[in-house]
Design an enzyme around this catalytic site. Sequence first.
Site, PDB file in Angstrom:
ATOM      1  N   HIS A 182       0.823  -1.225   0.000  1.00 40.50           N
ATOM      2  CA  HIS A 182       0.000   0.000   0.000  1.00 40.50           C
ATOM      3  C   HIS A 182       0.854   1.272   0.000  1.00 40.50           C
ATOM      4  O   HIS A 182       0.336   2.360  -0.244  1.00 40.50           O
ATOM      5  CB  HIS A 182      -0.921   0.043   1.227  1.00 40.50           C
ATOM      6  N   HIS A 224      -6.211  -7.208  -0.336  1.00 39.05           N
ATOM      7  CA  HIS A 224      -6.357  -5.789  -0.682  1.00 39.05           C
ATOM      8  C   HIS A 224      -5.619  -5.470  -1.970  1.00 39.05           C
ATOM      9  O   HIS A 224      -4.632  -6.125  -2.313  1.00 39.05           O
ATOM     10  CB  HIS A 224      -5.795  -4.907   0.445  1.00 39.05           C
TER      11      HIS A 224
HETATM   12  C1  X5A Z   1      -1.071  -4.887   4.103  1.00 40.92           C
HETATM   13  C2  X5A Z   1      -2.502  -4.908   4.444  1.00 40.92           C
HETATM   14  C3  X5A Z   1      -4.452  -3.663   5.169  1.00 40.92           C
HETATM   15  C4  X5A Z   1      -4.824  -2.300   5.621  1.00 40.92           C
HETATM   16  C5  X5A Z   1      -6.258  -2.248   6.105  1.00 40.92           C
HETATM   17  C6  X5A Z   1      -6.573  -0.912   6.717  1.00 40.92           C
HETATM   18  N1  X5A Z   1      -3.058  -3.737   4.795  1.00 40.92           N
HETATM   19  N2  X5A Z   1      -7.913  -0.850   7.216  1.00 40.92           N
HETATM   20  O1  X5A Z   1      -3.136  -5.954   4.421  1.00 40.92           O
HETATM   21 ZN    ZN Z   2      -4.013  -6.928   2.861  1.00 41.73          ZN
END
Ligand code: X5A
Ligand code: ZN
Length: 444
Positions: A182, A224
């Site tokens: 991210h 994600h």
């Molecule tokens: C790396 C990862 C998830 C972030 C979620 C925030 N991040 N609500 O899985």
């Molecule tokens: Zn994730």
Amino acid sequence: VQSSRLPHRDAPPQFSTPLCPPVSPPPGRGDRRRRMAAAGAATPVGAAPRVGLLYDDRMCAHATPDGEKHPENPERLRAIRRKLDAEGVASRCVDMKAKEAKEKYIASVHTPNHIKLIRDISSKEYDYRRNKTARKFNSIYFNEGSSESAFLAAGSVIEVAEKVAAGELSSAIALVRPPGHHAEHNEPMGFCLFNNVAIAANYLLNERPDLGINKILIVDWDVHHGNGTQKMFYSDPRVLFFSVHRFDYGSFYPCEGDASHCFIGEGAGEGYNINVPWEHGKCSDADYVAAWDHVLLPIAEAFDPDIILLSAGFDAAMGDPLGGCCITPDGYALLLTKLLGFAKGRIVMALEGGYNLKSIANSLCACTKVLLGDNFTYNSPRMQPFESTWRVIQMVRDELKAYWPVLSSKLPDNVPLRSAPSYIEVNFIFLIFFLVTLCWDLLG
Ligand code: X5A
Ligand code: ZN
């Protein structure tokens, strides 16, 4: 659903989706070692694959400042390590230690400001100062150990990727945290500080021409979207980025439209960015295998990568508190097995998300065994993808077929599908709750 009356095909080929014939023959045919040897892989016929396993306690230093509970916590690494030890797989791997990434390598994807921010976190004197900085970002915490962990996570993926690219290792697993996918050019985000995988990809391409890595496939199976990685290679045809993730029409984290299948790259990179956005949760092995067989594998075969970097989050695993999907350890093993047919089996797994300690430990254990060459057969008689999965896959193929002609073929139409998950049980619980409250009110 249209064809659920059709007889099931019996004895499906070992590595194709039962009930979901692949468009092109899966590349995983034949014995892996023979295939790798034929392709000139570093592992000679009959020799055990050399699998790098990078674990380092120092990456447990990154934690919430006040000991507050958080899904992305140091226990994740420890739980995985314990499981790999207990199953006797860690001892069969080549032990690797973390190394801090040099700033000039991190600078290939992050701004000087961003690097300074992460470097300076540890030198701040008080927690409240760090907290104040963290609050400026989306889903980020810092403590005094965050800087070191972040530099080690990035450096670790570089370290193992280099060894795999050089043929010193057959494949490798980097158990790193904080995760990376991210993280954007100029901001940490979603528990991620540096984009570990993107940094390693750029290192191979820009710093090590001697290793002969010209084309990299990044597979992001974290639940994600890999928003950071997507942006970093959006116009770069040397890096094919594939992300499969929950999208839920834009309501699933990180809740940005660029996780949709319409984002296919730009300029020279057009056609080299592939998103498979699920419409809802409860996706299972069947849905992921369908995305592999009908999108990822045909493209990977045409792209013919020199190495595969896997953004290996395990938050689509069964039991994950954030993901709401249900991939089994065997499912992960199957997805990984299918990837081993490419790039001479040169795969680097870098941990991203995954928040159920048991699920991530079991899934990683199954994946490690695959890399070690253990025999494995996927046993599941009924694999039914969702109708929505079939629709999403068709949309993705339509969007990309101009760039990848192999996607123009017609999808098999005799596939039994299941309808979207119903939330009737949930509604039923609310109804009971409502009635109880009503009675309470009336009586009171
Ligand atoms: C790396 C990862 C998830 C972030 C979620 C925030 N991040 N609500 O899985
Ligand atoms: Zn994730």
